[in-house]
Motif scaffolding. Sequence first.
Motif, PDB file in Angstrom:
ATOM      1  N   GLN A  11      30.771 -35.853 -24.832  1.00  0.00           N
ATOM      2  CA  GLN A  11      30.464 -34.505 -24.340  1.00  0.00           C
ATOM      3  C   GLN A  11      31.206 -33.455 -25.157  1.00  0.00           C
ATOM      4  N   ALA A  12      32.459 -33.728 -25.503  1.00  0.00           N
ATOM      5  CA  ALA A  12      33.252 -32.779 -26.287  1.00  0.00           C
ATOM      6  C   ALA A  12      32.672 -32.615 -27.688  1.00  0.00           C
ATOM      7  N   VAL A  13      32.240 -33.717 -28.296  1.00  0.00           N
ATOM      8  CA  VAL A  13      31.647 -33.653 -29.636  1.00  0.00           C
ATOM      9  C   VAL A  13      30.386 -32.794 -29.610  1.00  0.00           C
ATOM     10  N   PHE A  14      29.519 -33.044 -28.624  1.00  0.00           N
ATOM     11  CA  PHE A  14      28.282 -32.263 -28.557  1.00  0.00           C
ATOM     12  C   PHE A  14      28.539 -30.824 -28.122  1.00  0.00           C
ATOM     13  N   ALA A  15      29.540 -30.599 -27.300  1.00  0.00           N
ATOM     14  CA  ALA A  15      29.900 -29.220 -26.949  1.00  0.00           C
ATOM     15  C   ALA A  15      30.341 -28.467 -28.202  1.00  0.00           C
ATOM     16  N   ASN A  16      31.128 -29.127 -29.066  1.00  0.00           N
ATOM     17  CA  ASN A  16      31.549 -28.508 -30.330  1.00  0.00           C
ATOM     18  C   ASN A  16      30.361 -28.222 -31.235  1.00  0.00           C
ATOM     19  N   ARG A  17      29.421 -29.149 -31.312  1.00  0.00           N
ATOM     20  CA  ARG A  17      28.232 -28.927 -32.139  1.00  0.00           C
ATOM     21  C   ARG A  17      27.403 -27.763 -31.596  1.00  0.00           C
ATOM     22  N   ASN A  18      27.270 -27.685 -30.274  1.00  0.00           N
ATOM     23  CA  ASN A  18      26.567 -26.560 -29.659  1.00  0.00           C
ATOM     24  C   ASN A  18      27.269 -25.252 -30.002  1.00  0.00           C
ATOM     25  N   MET A  19      28.589 -25.265 -29.883  1.00  0.00           N
ATOM     26  CA  MET A  19      29.370 -24.055 -30.171  1.00  0.00           C
ATOM     27  C   MET A  19      29.192 -23.636 -31.633  1.00  0.00           C
ATOM     28  N   TRP A  20      29.322 -24.584 -32.570  1.00  0.00           N
ATOM     29  CA  TRP A  20      29.220 -24.238 -33.991  1.00  0.00           C
ATOM     30  C   TRP A  20      27.810 -23.816 -34.380  1.00  0.00           C
ATOM     31  N   SER A  21      26.804 -24.432 -33.765  1.00  0.00           N
ATOM     32  CA  SER A  21      25.435 -23.994 -34.019  1.00  0.00           C
ATOM     33  C   SER A  21      25.259 -22.550 -33.560  1.00  0.00           C
ATOM     34  N   GLY A  22      25.786 -22.233 -32.384  1.00  0.00           N
ATOM     35  CA  GLY A  22      25.719 -20.867 -31.878  1.00  0.00           C
ATOM     36  C   GLY A  22      26.498 -19.886 -32.733  1.00  0.00           C
ATOM     37  N   ILE A  23      27.697 -20.292 -33.165  1.00  0.00           N
ATOM     38  CA  ILE A  23      28.522 -19.416 -34.012  1.00  0.00           C
ATOM     39  C   ILE A  23      27.792 -19.093 -35.315  1.00  0.00           C
ATOM     40  N   THR A  71      21.765 -18.807 -40.639  1.00  0.00           N
ATOM     41  CA  THR A  71      20.769 -18.897 -39.569  1.00  0.00           C
ATOM     42  C   THR A  71      19.994 -20.208 -39.646  1.00  0.00           C
ATOM     43  N   ILE A  72      19.503 -20.539 -40.819  1.00  0.00           N
ATOM     44  CA  ILE A  72      18.714 -21.762 -40.975  1.00  0.00           C
ATOM     45  C   ILE A  72      19.579 -23.003 -40.709  1.00  0.00           C
ATOM     46  N   GLY A  73      20.812 -23.007 -41.224  1.00  0.00           N
ATOM     47  CA  GLY A  73      21.720 -24.127 -40.940  1.00  0.00           C
ATOM     48  C   GLY A  73      21.942 -24.308 -39.453  1.00  0.00           C
ATOM     49  N   SER A  74      22.122 -23.198 -38.752  1.00  0.00           N
ATOM     50  CA  SER A  74      22.348 -23.278 -37.309  1.00  0.00           C
ATOM     51  C   SER A  74      21.114 -23.803 -36.593  1.00  0.00           C
ATOM     52  N   LEU A  75      19.936 -23.428 -37.061  1.00  0.00           N
ATOM     53  CA  LEU A  75      18.713 -23.893 -36.407  1.00  0.00           C
ATOM     54  C   LEU A  75      18.461 -25.380 -36.641  1.00  0.00           C
ATOM     55  N   PHE A  76      18.885 -25.914 -37.789  1.00  0.00           N
ATOM     56  CA  PHE A  76      18.817 -27.361 -37.989  1.00  0.00           C
ATOM     57  C   PHE A  76      19.737 -28.070 -36.998  1.00  0.00           C
ATOM     58  N   MET A  77      20.938 -27.530 -36.803  1.00  0.00           N
ATOM     59  CA  MET A  77      21.864 -28.096 -35.818  1.00  0.00           C
ATOM     60  C   MET A  77      21.269 -27.998 -34.411  1.00  0.00           C
ATOM     61  N   PHE A  78      20.683 -26.857 -34.093  1.00  0.00           N
ATOM     62  CA  PHE A  78      20.047 -26.627 -32.797  1.00  0.00           C
ATOM     63  C   PHE A  78      18.946 -27.663 -32.553  1.00  0.00           C
ATOM     64  N   ALA A  79      18.083 -27.858 -33.551  1.00  0.00           N
ATOM     65  CA  ALA A  79      16.984 -28.817 -33.424  1.00  0.00           C
ATOM     66  C   ALA A  79      17.511 -30.231 -33.227  1.00  0.00           C
ATOM     67  N   ASP A  80      18.575 -30.587 -33.936  1.00  0.00           N
ATOM     68  CA  ASP A  80      19.159 -31.924 -33.778  1.00  0.00           C
ATOM     69  C   ASP A  80      19.732 -32.102 -32.367  1.00  0.00           C
ATOM     70  N   LEU A  81      20.410 -31.088 -31.869  1.00  0.00           N
ATOM     71  CA  LEU A  81      20.945 -31.163 -30.505  1.00  0.00           C
ATOM     72  C   LEU A  81      19.813 -31.298 -29.487  1.00  0.00           C
ATOM     73  N   ARG A  82      18.760 -30.565 -29.695  1.00  0.00           N
ATOM     74  CA  ARG A  82      17.622 -30.651 -28.777  1.00  0.00           C
ATOM     75  C   ARG A  82      16.958 -32.022 -28.849  1.00  0.00           C
ATOM     76  N   ARG A  83      16.809 -32.549 -30.066  1.00  0.00           N
ATOM     77  CA  ARG A  83      16.208 -33.877 -30.247  1.00  0.00           C
ATOM     78  C   ARG A  83      17.024 -34.945 -29.531  1.00  0.00           C
ATOM     79  N   ARG A  84      18.340 -34.810 -29.566  1.00  0.00           N
ATOM     80  CA  ARG A  84      19.236 -35.780 -28.915  1.00  0.00           C
ATOM     81  C   ARG A  84      19.386 -35.516 -27.414  1.00  0.00           C
ATOM     82  N   ASN A  85      18.723 -34.472 -26.924  1.00  0.00           N
ATOM     83  CA  ASN A  85      18.846 -34.063 -25.526  1.00  0.00           C
ATOM     84  C   ASN A  85      20.290 -33.691 -25.182  1.00  0.00           C
TER      85      ASN A  85
END
Length: 166
Positions: A11-23, A71-85
């Motif tokens: 959960q912490a790893v994915f929370a960090n990925r969510n945070m960095w994608s948003g940042i 922006t594009i880098g963050s959206l790739f991260m966003f898509a990966d997070l969404r794909r992994r649910n």
Amino acid sequence: MAASSNQHIGQAVFANRNMWSGILFGIGLAAFIDEAVFHLLLRWHHFYDKSTTDIGLISDGLFHAFSWFATIGSLFMFADLRRRNELQLKIWWAGKLIGAGAFQLYDGTIQHKLMRIHQIRYVENVIIYDVIWNVIAIVMIIAGLALVMSKRSKRKSEQEVSYKHG
């Protein structure tokens, strides 16, 4: 207990990925809005104003490329997070606000005042623009941090309930 520990680490790893994608998205979005509104539409300044207009336009182009890479880098991260649910929109929005605010505060303090590569607007009372610019940045950062804190307190209370019932 080990499975619970691994779950919290995940959960912490994915929370960090969510945070960095948003940042990254927040940085890219703030940079894009800055360039579109203040550089192109209002023509108040260029990214680098200490040279010719041509150099200013080239610097704007590089700045624009930077904003799109973020922006594009963050959206790739966003898509990966969404794909992994594993997409956590509240944390992502917190990161977005923190990223946009941090970019704007960096721009308003470091680039405008310390490096003096450009000002928001070249007018006699630029301090008014500076204060508004930096206050908006601080408000975005505080709002993002408030979202993070609310998410953490909710998670902590959920863990306390699960330990009592588990």
